[in-house]
Design an enzyme around this catalytic site. Structure first.
Site, mmCIF file in Angstrom:
data_model
loop_
_atom_site.group_PDB
_atom_site.id
_atom_site.type_symbol
_atom_site.label_atom_id
_atom_site.label_comp_id
_atom_site.label_asym_id
_atom_site.label_seq_id
_atom_site.Cartn_x
_atom_site.Cartn_y
_atom_site.Cartn_z
ATOM 1 N N CYS A 381 30.525 31.572 -4.993
ATOM 2 C CA CYS A 381 29.703 32.743 -4.670
ATOM 3 C C CYS A 381 28.616 32.928 -5.727
ATOM 4 O O CYS A 381 27.688 32.130 -5.795
ATOM 5 C CB CYS A 381 30.580 33.983 -4.514
ATOM 6 S SG CYS A 381 29.728 35.320 -3.639
ATOM 7 N N HIS A 507 33.821 32.129 -0.221
ATOM 8 C CA HIS A 507 35.005 32.210 -1.081
ATOM 9 C C HIS A 507 36.131 31.347 -0.483
ATOM 10 O O HIS A 507 36.964 31.845 0.268
ATOM 11 C CB HIS A 507 35.491 33.651 -1.188
ATOM 12 C CG HIS A 507 34.612 34.542 -1.995
ATOM 13 N ND1 HIS A 507 34.872 34.881 -3.296
ATOM 14 C CD2 HIS A 507 33.446 35.180 -1.672
ATOM 15 C CE1 HIS A 507 33.927 35.688 -3.753
ATOM 16 N NE2 HIS A 507 33.044 35.883 -2.782
ATOM 17 N N GLU A 509 38.758 30.309 -1.859
ATOM 18 C CA GLU A 509 40.074 30.663 -2.395
ATOM 19 C C GLU A 509 40.868 31.553 -1.457
ATOM 20 O O GLU A 509 42.113 31.553 -1.478
ATOM 21 C CB GLU A 509 39.925 31.343 -3.761
ATOM 22 C CG GLU A 509 39.305 32.723 -3.763
ATOM 23 C CD GLU A 509 37.787 32.730 -3.838
ATOM 24 O OE1 GLU A 509 37.207 33.789 -4.157
ATOM 25 O OE2 GLU A 509 37.191 31.679 -3.567
#
Length: 531
Positions: A381, A507, A509
């Site tokens: 990001c 993102h 994750e």
């Protein structure tokens, strides 16, 4: 449909989210369809405006809702997707009730906590269960029994326990401290917590005792006697090296069987299959070689601010047969002490997300060092945006390159606002939130990692790469390996000349789970292992 309410007592941060996730995992492993939701007592409408220093990371669902970090635990443990209805705050409850009052929906009645607020809460608590998609709905109540903020939620739980009858139970998590001076465990805090819950009209069906020491049978019997909970339903949750060991510990004590029996189900009708879960634990425990990763960020004082990133790195390390050694480095420290002094010796570096100007110059310094020293680097990001700015400054020669967010007076805005591509949020701002599609460039590092050409990943940001400079970046060796197919916005950038140098606007994750680690993190750790 069965309902399980998870409440907490004595103190916060005992791990209600982990217990709720563990219960869900055990039931899911028996073949049941499970989802989990969180009811938080704060008056914020969502988690988007909460300070990461106080509340940890803001987790984003695929439908673009900004939520509490516990939803990340739910998804990582169960491998499911959560959505906006899975996270409800006091602020959202009151907002809905006030909107109804303004519309005249209450027909002139005096609007009160009971029944209007509690009816709205109960409606939200039952919503997912009424979809027909699940067998179990687990609801975690934020806060601690006795907190004034949690009272409307607990009153709603009390009402639902009567309305749902045998299809609803309460699991209460408390703390049993060990007093070193007396050399004994003390159950009085648990007794007082249960008493407080009973004063509110809720009798716990299951007690889970968080502790640093094993709780002997006679102590459990004492808790059972004074708290009106069956002895087999008094479960200990002793500290473990990894949160992923909790479901196995709960299974060993028969928690899933106790819950099924209390809900009128025969535990012998289903078998618990934790094969994939136990394989992950075995790989984690038996790994020998260590991979050293640094996270460079601006909120490192509270590591929960990067919870999903640290868990994704752990997942990827385990599946690469490695132990993860993670070091958090404040980006200002990189600037003050020098990148070589702070980053030398690491196998890989993650440049973390964030908002605002503070700390970005340290990220630029870190990225310049890792790019020039060919250290595997993952920008996420704002980390990806900083990659672009650093490249523009030090490779393209735009010394004043910056972001509109960071410096509106610059001549060369590498990351620039593009209003037409934004979604207006409930807070009135503009942000790209939730899952967006991305097309990967054939032959790129990203395509190789994913093993496919089309992906969908979650976003949470306001600013985009300015395509005005795309050709100059490409001529200098930067590859735009991921693009949004509708807008053409840059989603992934990478430098093929380096071992592993890649940034994502999204993102990744958020979508890494215990049984399905994220492919980009797996690829990053594999490169770091070889570094």
């Amino acid at each position: 449909m069965k309902y399980i309410f998870v409440t907490g007592g004595v103190t916060s941060s005992l791990g209600k989210g982990i217990i709720a996730s563990s219960i869900g995992k055990l039931l899911q492993s028996r073949g049941y369809r499970v989802t989990i939701q969180k009811f938080d007592p704060y008056i914020n409408i969502d988690s988007g405006t909460l300070n990461p220093y106080e509340h940890g990371e803001c987790y984003v669902t695929v439908d673009g809702h900004e939520t509490d970090l516990d939803l990340g635990h739910y998804e990582r443990f169960l491998g499911i997707e959560t959505h906006k209805p899975n996270c409800v705050t006091t602020g959202r409850i009151y907002q809905n009730v006030i909107k109804k009052e303004r519309r005249g929906d209450y027909l002139g009645k005096t609007v009160q906590i009971i029944p209007h607020i509690t009816d709205e809460i109960k409606k939200r608590m039952l919503f997912l269960g009424e979809s027909g998609e699940y067998d179990f709905l687990i609801t975690e109540i934020g806060g601690v029994a006795g907190d004034i903020e949690s009272l409307p939620f607990l009153e709603s739980v009390r009402q639902l326990k009567w309305e749902l009858g045998a299809d609803c139970i309460n699991v209460h998590l408390t703390y049993v401290p060990f007093l070193a001076a007396a050399k004994e465990l003390k159950t009085k805090p648990t007794q007082h917590s249960v008493k407080k819950l009973q004063e509110l009209g809720i009798q716990p069906d299951v007690l889970i005792l968080r502790t640093e020491h094993d709780i002997p049978e006679d102590v459990r019997a004492k808790v059972s006697l004074f708290c009106n909970v069956q002895k087999e339903a008094v479960i200990q949750s002793r500290d473990v090296p990894s949160i992923y060991q909790v479901p196995v510990r709960m299974k060993a004590q028969g928690l899933d069987s106790v819950i099924l029996r209390k809900l009128g189900l025969n535990p012998d009708d289903t078998q618990c299959d934790l094969t994939a879960w136990n394989r992950f634990l075995s790989m984690m425990e038996n790994a020998v070689q260590t991979v050293n990763i640094a996270i460079v960020g601006k909120y490192v004082e509270l590591q929960d601010a990067y919870k999903s990133i640290s868990e994704a790195l752990l997942h990827a390390s385990v599946y690469n047969g490695l132990r993860l050694k993670l070091t958090y480095i404040h980006s200002d420290t990189v600037l003050e002490c020098g990148a070589e002094n702070t980053l030398c010796g690491f196998d890989g570096v993650v440049v973390a997300p964030g908002f605002g100007q503070r700390g970005t110059e340290g990220k630029f310094a870190a990225l310049k060092y890792t790019r020039e020293h060919n250290i595997p680097t993952f920008g996420i990001c704002l980390g990806m945006q900083c990659m672009a700015i650093e490249f523009a400054r030090n490779v393209l020669g735009f010394a004043d390159a910056n972001s509109t967010e960071l410096d509106s007076a610059t001549t060369h805005n590498v990351i620039d606002i593009m209003e037409a591509q934004k979604t207006v949020t409930e807070k009135g701002g503009t942000m790209r939130l939730g899952a967006y599609r991305c097309t990967l460039k054939q032959g790129s590092l990203a395509a190789s990692a994913y093993g496919k050409a089309e992906i969908s990943e979650r976003h949470r940001h306001r600013y985009e790469f300015n395509d005005t400079y795309k050709a100059e970046f490409e001529n200098a060796g930067m590859v735009f390996s991921g693009l949004n197919p509708e807008s053409g916005l840059a989603e992934i950038i990478e430098l093929p000349a380096n071992k592993w140098y890649l940034g994502t606007q999204f993102h990744p994750e958020y979508s890494s789970t215990v049984e399905n680690p994220h492919p980009l993190f797996k690829s990053f750790i594999a490169a770091a292992m070889k570094n």
